[in-house]
Scaffold this active site. Structure first.
Site, mmCIF file in Angstrom:
data_model
loop_
_atom_site.group_PDB
_atom_site.id
_atom_site.type_symbol
_atom_site.label_atom_id
_atom_site.label_comp_id
_atom_site.label_asym_id
_atom_site.label_seq_id
_atom_site.Cartn_x
_atom_site.Cartn_y
_atom_site.Cartn_z
ATOM 1 N N ARG A 174 0.834 -1.200 0.000
ATOM 2 C CA ARG A 174 0.000 0.000 0.000
ATOM 3 C C ARG A 174 0.868 1.250 0.000
ATOM 4 O O ARG A 174 1.845 1.327 0.748
ATOM 5 C CB ARG A 174 -0.906 0.007 1.231
ATOM 6 C CG ARG A 174 -1.867 -1.187 1.257
ATOM 7 C CD ARG A 174 -2.866 -1.047 2.381
ATOM 8 N NE ARG A 174 -3.756 -2.208 2.417
ATOM 9 C CZ ARG A 174 -4.038 -2.922 3.491
ATOM 10 N NH1 ARG A 174 -3.480 -2.593 4.644
ATOM 11 N NH2 ARG A 174 -4.848 -3.947 3.425
ATOM 12 N N ARG A 204 1.564 -28.367 6.015
ATOM 13 C CA ARG A 204 2.393 -27.825 7.089
ATOM 14 C C ARG A 204 1.557 -27.833 8.367
ATOM 15 O O ARG A 204 0.337 -27.623 8.328
ATOM 16 C CB ARG A 204 2.838 -26.401 6.772
ATOM 17 C CG ARG A 204 3.689 -26.273 5.527
ATOM 18 C CD ARG A 204 5.050 -26.908 5.671
ATOM 19 N NE ARG A 204 5.923 -26.110 6.539
ATOM 20 C CZ ARG A 204 7.155 -26.499 6.887
ATOM 21 N NH1 ARG A 204 7.630 -27.678 6.499
ATOM 22 N NH2 ARG A 204 7.899 -25.721 7.644
ATOM 23 N N TYR A 255 -6.666 -23.845 0.832
ATOM 24 C CA TYR A 255 -6.611 -22.878 1.921
ATOM 25 C C TYR A 255 -7.848 -21.997 1.831
ATOM 26 O O TYR A 255 -8.055 -21.298 0.837
ATOM 27 C CB TYR A 255 -5.348 -22.028 1.840
ATOM 28 C CG TYR A 255 -5.260 -21.035 2.977
ATOM 29 C CD1 TYR A 255 -4.719 -21.425 4.191
ATOM 30 C CD2 TYR A 255 -5.757 -19.745 2.839
ATOM 31 C CE1 TYR A 255 -4.660 -20.523 5.252
ATOM 32 C CE2 TYR A 255 -5.702 -18.844 3.897
ATOM 33 C CZ TYR A 255 -5.152 -19.244 5.097
ATOM 34 O OH TYR A 255 -5.106 -18.366 6.147
#
Length: 380
Positions: free
Chosen positions: A175, A247, A346
């Site tokens: 940003r 993971r 995910y």
């Protein structure tokens, strides 16, 4: 119809509630001793802090319907996720913003100056980034990449950023203003009583039976008209083709008095610091007041057979195995695979809820003789 939902997390709860409200009888089972899946929260006995047992979950969404859904079952307090990172002996704010850039380079640039400066640092020879490292070098250059991304990523994923796809980094914005809100969604907040209480209320319906500490066994499926499976996709098949890679996280708990680190999340970008971040959980509930504080150092490592899977790896080898499991799943009848584990993706909480509502709608909207697909949202 009698329906079995395997998993008492968000997917199982939301689908079960929708089907129960439509008149079906739903049985929800979970092998763990608690509901809520990895969103589970519990009061710490020593400090009284409401702890995110499996790591912090901050709710954020642009879906007005999803926001309305969760607020139907829980009051959400305003909360902005403002992450800090310790790197190269200093503390910076994330995601990279104008303050981060000016602090790191010792400058006082305006937005247009910073944008031009970062472009001058970037490797413009990379026109089509394929890896995480190429993506970072193209958009922020080597200095910011080394400070904020390389070491953290090596610890989080256990491999070189050159082995990871560029898509992982595309979720992290840069940003050119002083906005340090980690997320950019319209609706952001934290459940006042916690996610466990919210999911308990979602499951609180006369058409739902909940059974914890109840692992799924194959013969269960024959007793129900349909099964919704939110456990590991490969686990449904007994891992016969091999295990999909994940993971996992190890948590090192410690307590303190007062305010230990001044923020909820402090990342550690340097490779020689073994943990990825420290979370101070009372800051996730700023409307509460606690003298004591409980914190967790997080360590990422490869997920073993007895570990809790957190992050699907989805590299080339895993995608090949995933394709084999998807093909096998599509030959199954009477079972639909849902959620983060069931589709090996995910998923943020709002996406999980959105897909669960869509899955329930698909089930309720089909013709009586129309089979329910194995996946409402394809994993590949």
């Amino acid at each position: 119809m009698d329906i079995l939902l395997v998993g008492a997390g968000l997917s199982g709860a939301v689908i079960g509630r929708a089907l129960a409200e439509a008149g079906h009888h739903c049985t929800v089972i979970d092998s763990r001793s608690h509901l809520g899946g990895n969103c589970h929260m519990v009061r710490d006995e020593e400090t009284g802090v409401n702890v995110h047992v499996y790591g912090p979950h901050i709710f954020h969404t642009d879906h007005a319907e999803v926001w309305g859904y969760v607020n139907r079952f829980e009051t959400f307090q305003p909360y902005k996720n403002r992450v800090k990172t310790t790197a190269q002996g200093q503390v910076f704010s994330l995601p990279i913003n104008l303050h981060t850039i000016n602090q790191f380079y010792g400058k006082t640039m305006r937005p247009d100056e910073a944008r031009a400066f970062i472009e001058s640092q970037a490797d413009t020879s990379i026109t089509d980034p394929q890896t995480f490292e190429e993506q970072a070098l193209r958009f922020v250059g080597p200095d910011l990449y080394e400070a904020f991304f390389k070491g953290y990523t090596e610890k989080q994923w256990g491999c070189s950023p050159t082995e990871l796809p560029a898509s992982i980094l595309k979720r992290l914005p840069v940003r050119f203003n002083y906005d340090d809100n980690y997320f950019f969604h319209r609706f952001q907040g934290m459940p006042e009583r916690g996610y466990t209480a919210m999911i308990a209320d979602i499951l609180d319906h006369p058409g739902i039976d909940l059974h914890l500490e109840t692992p799924f066994t194959p013969e269960m499926a024959g007793r129900y008209g349909h099964v919704f499976w939110s456990g590991p996709l490969d686990g449904f098949f007994g891992y016969e083709l091999g295990r999909l890679g994940y993971r996992t996280l190890d948590f090192e708990r410690f307590t303190a008095t007062g305010d230990w680190q001044g923020c909820a999340v402090m990342n550690y970008g340097d490779r020689d610091v073994p943990y990825t971040r420290i979370t101070e959980h009372k800051h996730f509930s700023p409307w509460e007041s606690h003298e004591g504080s409980v914190l967790y150092r997080e360590y990422s490592r490869a997920c073993g057979p007895e570990d809790i899977p957190y992050y699907p790896i989805r590299l080339v080898e895993e995608k090949a195995l995933l394709a084999d499991y998807v093909a096998r799943a599509e030959r199954e009848e009477g079972v639909t695979f849902v959620g983060r584990l069931g589709t090996y993706r995910y998923l943020d909480m709002d996406v999980t809820i959105r897909e669960s509502l869509d899955t329930a709608a698909a089930f309720l909207g089909r013709d009586a003789n129309q089979p329910m697909p194995s996946f409402v949202k394809a994993p590949l």
